[in-house]
Design a protein around this motif. Structure first.
Motif, short mmCIF file in Angstrom:
data_model
loop_
_atom_site.label_atom_id
_atom_site.label_comp_id
_atom_site.label_asym_id
_atom_site.label_seq_id
_atom_site.Cartn_x
_atom_site.Cartn_y
_atom_site.Cartn_z
N TYR A 14 0.85 -1.19 0.00
CA TYR A 14 0.00 0.00 0.00
C TYR A 14 0.89 1.24 0.00
CZ TYR A 14 -3.95 2.95 1.35
OH TYR A 14 -4.93 3.91 1.38
N PRO A 15 0.51 2.35 -0.63
CA PRO A 15 -0.81 2.68 -1.18
C PRO A 15 -1.05 2.13 -2.58
CG PRO A 15 0.63 4.57 -1.40
CD PRO A 15 1.42 3.53 -0.67
N PHE A 16 -2.33 2.16 -2.99
CA PHE A 16 -2.73 1.67 -4.30
C PHE A 16 -2.74 2.79 -5.36
CE2 PHE A 16 -5.67 -0.88 -1.37
CZ PHE A 16 -4.74 -1.88 -1.18
N ASN A 17 -3.10 3.99 -4.95
CA ASN A 17 -3.25 5.09 -5.91
C ASN A 17 -1.92 5.48 -6.54
OD1 ASN A 17 -6.01 5.35 -5.44
ND2 ASN A 17 -5.74 6.87 -3.82
N ARG A 18 -1.99 6.02 -7.74
CA ARG A 18 -0.82 6.59 -8.40
C ARG A 18 -0.79 8.10 -8.14
NH1 ARG A 18 -1.04 4.96 -14.56
NH2 ARG A 18 0.53 6.62 -14.55
N PRO A 19 0.41 8.70 -8.08
CA PRO A 19 0.49 10.14 -7.78
C PRO A 19 0.22 11.05 -8.97
CG PRO A 19 2.69 9.22 -8.03
CD PRO A 19 1.74 8.07 -8.13
N ASP A 20 0.13 10.50 -10.19
CA ASP A 20 0.03 11.34 -11.38
C ASP A 20 -1.37 11.36 -11.98
OD1 ASP A 20 0.03 8.72 -12.21
OD2 ASP A 20 1.48 9.02 -13.85
N ASN A 21 -2.39 11.11 -11.17
CA ASN A 21 -3.77 11.27 -11.61
C ASN A 21 -4.66 11.38 -10.38
OD1 ASN A 21 -4.66 8.58 -10.72
ND2 ASN A 21 -3.48 7.79 -12.46
N LEU A 22 -5.96 11.53 -10.61
CA LEU A 22 -6.90 11.67 -9.51
C LEU A 22 -7.81 10.45 -9.37
CD1 LEU A 22 -7.95 15.41 -9.99
CD2 LEU A 22 -6.29 14.47 -8.36
N GLU A 23 -7.44 9.36 -10.01
CA GLU A 23 -8.28 8.17 -9.98
C GLU A 23 -8.18 7.47 -8.62
OE1 GLU A 23 -7.11 5.72 -13.21
OE2 GLU A 23 -7.62 7.21 -14.75
N LEU A 24 -9.26 6.75 -8.30
CA LEU A 24 -9.27 5.92 -7.10
C LEU A 24 -9.02 4.49 -7.55
CD1 LEU A 24 -9.76 5.94 -4.02
CD2 LEU A 24 -12.14 5.35 -4.51
N ALA A 25 -7.97 3.87 -7.03
CA ALA A 25 -7.57 2.54 -7.47
C ALA A 25 -8.70 1.52 -7.27
CB ALA A 25 -6.33 2.10 -6.71
N ASP A 26 -8.77 0.54 -8.20
CA ASP A 26 -9.83 -0.48 -8.15
C ASP A 26 -9.75 -1.34 -6.90
OD1 ASP A 26 -10.70 0.41 -10.61
OD2 ASP A 26 -9.61 -1.13 -11.75
N GLU A 27 -8.58 -1.45 -6.31
CA GLU A 27 -8.43 -2.30 -5.12
C GLU A 27 -9.36 -1.88 -3.99
OE1 GLU A 27 -4.32 -2.63 -7.08
OE2 GLU A 27 -5.98 -1.20 -6.98
N TYR A 28 -9.64 -0.59 -3.88
CA TYR A 28 -10.50 -0.12 -2.79
C TYR A 28 -11.90 -0.74 -2.88
CZ TYR A 28 -7.06 3.46 -1.54
OH TYR A 28 -5.92 4.11 -1.13
N ALA A 29 -12.48 -0.74 -4.07
CA ALA A 29 -13.82 -1.31 -4.24
C ALA A 29 -13.80 -2.81 -3.96
CB ALA A 29 -14.33 -1.03 -5.65
N ALA A 30 -12.72 -3.49 -4.37
CA ALA A 30 -12.62 -4.93 -4.12
C ALA A 30 -12.62 -5.23 -2.63
CB ALA A 30 -11.37 -5.49 -4.79
#
Length: 398
Positions: A14-30
């Motif tokens: 962890y963390p799952f998110n990437r620093p170069d966008n504003l997306e929420l990583a799919d792992e959170y929903a899983a």
């Protein structure tokens, strides 16, 4: 990602998110759709749990069975080698309450609302200066950063001209770089020395600002120690500008990606407050979960029993998209109505400056949509190795 419901679930990095966008990583929903909690390993510190459901997040953030103060006696899971000990974010009630009460009067909704005209005028002045120089311009350097810096400096009593100095210390405080623990601590001590100098000036020449009021609370009422005073002022200075400065360009990027939303806010500015609440819900500022809370006894969260002494991180962005609480949670909806998001936290550590942040974000979006109905982004240079996400440079045209 594979999740396990057995007593010893797998540990994921962890963390799952990437620093170069504003997306929420799919792992959170899983995780949210599975056991709700996952065992995670951060770059430093011990293994911890990650809470992703809304109900679990609120429990961890507000239930007295979860402690921030306990982190001082543990190897807290974290993004950097250096550790942030001390300060208002590292204590529990009643010490937290004692410190918070000293500052809360300066951040009431009524007091902050009285600043709206001033903030609105500052927004327009910054935009006028940028427009006079012509496009393209860097919205971060010319608008998003100087706006909250000037406001918090005036409230606290810090010279705005010192921005380059405290900006470097602020970056270090939020950095996840390879800075060693000793280097991190050295930067923190430099910041403390800077604040000691300002406090000495306030003692010699009191002024009408929050720092002077806190000095009086220290010197006359003995309501906090000198180190608590220093760390409290530094914490207010960093938190009072960094998050808002990051979210302004983040919000612009997010809105431009929602077809028709920017133009609608230009045409219907009365929707700006609703837009800010939806954006606070949907735009994940943090690269990962926030500061860990430690269970002081066994606590059942969702399908998992967190044992006494185990740390839990809260994925606020995942909780804010929990379909058990929010209808069609992935959609930006200006007609959503009351939004019980936890973008400003929850419980005792709920963001002290939430009212100020809301005001600044509302006036910033109002000014930008009013003056730049055809705003376009031509270049984005993202922050890297920081606990917060957002552009460090964002060129716009109009």
């Amino acid at each position: 990602m594979t999740l396990s419901l057995d007593p010893t679930p797998e540990v994921v990095d962890y963390p799952f998110n990437r620093p170069d966008n504003l997306e929420l990583a799919d792992e959170y929903a899983a995780i949210r759709q599975g056991p709700g909690l996952a065992r995670v390993r951060l770059p430093f510190g011990e293994i911890g749990w990650l809470a992703t459901r809304y109900a679990d997040a609120r429990t961890v953030l507000a239930d007295p069975r979860f402690s921030r103060a306990e982190s001082v006696t543990h190897d807290e899971p974290r993004m950097r080698e250096g550790r942030q000990t001390g300060g208002i974010l590292s204590v529990d009630p009643p010490d937290h309450t004692r410190l918070r009460v000293l500052v809360a009067k300066a951040f009431t909704v009524k007091r902050i609302e009285a600043l709206r005209a001033t903030v609105k005028a500052l927004c327009q002045d910054l935009i006028d200066d940028a427009m006079a120089d012509g496009a393209p311009t860097d919205i971060v350097d010319r608008f998003a950063l100087p706006l909250p810096v000037q406001v918090i400096c005036e409230l606290l009593g810090v010279p705005t001209s010192d921005r380059p100095r405290f900006r470097a210390w602020s970056d270090a405080a939020l950095s996840t770089t390879s800075m060693t623990a000793d280097e991190y601590q050295a930067s923190r001590e430099e910041f403390r020395d800077y604040m000691r100098g300002l406090l000495a000036i306030k003692r010699e020449t009191p002024t009408d600002d929050l720092m002077t009021a806190l000095v009086a609370a220290r010197d006359e009422g003995d309501k906090l120690t000198e180190l608590e005073l220093i760390d409290l002022c530094n914490g207010i200075l960093v938190a009072g500008h960094e998050t808002t400065a990051s979210q302004i360009p983040n919000f612009v990027l997010y809105l431009l990606a929602q077809q028709g939303s920017w133009k609608r806010l230009h045409d219907e500015p009365e929707l700006i407050p609703a837009a800010v609440e939806e954006l606070m819900r949907l735009v994940p500022l943090g690269l990962g979960g926030g500061q860990a809370r430690y269970a002081t006894e066994d606590v059942v969260l969702g399908d998992v029993t967190v044992r006494a002494g185990e740390p839990v991180l809260v994925a606020i962005a995942a909780a804010n998209r929990d379909p058990e609480v929010f209808d069609d949670p992935e959609t930006f909806d200006l007609e959503r109505g009351r939004t019980p998001h936890i973008g400003f936290g929850h419980g005792a550590h709920h963001c002290l400056g939430a009212a100020l942040a809301r005001l600044e974000l509302q006036e910033a979006l109002a000014a930008l949509t009013r003056n730049f109905p055809d705003l376009a982004v031509t270049e984005v240079d993202w922050k890297t190795e920081m606990v917060v996400r957002g552009p460090k440079k964002m060129m716009i045209t109009w």
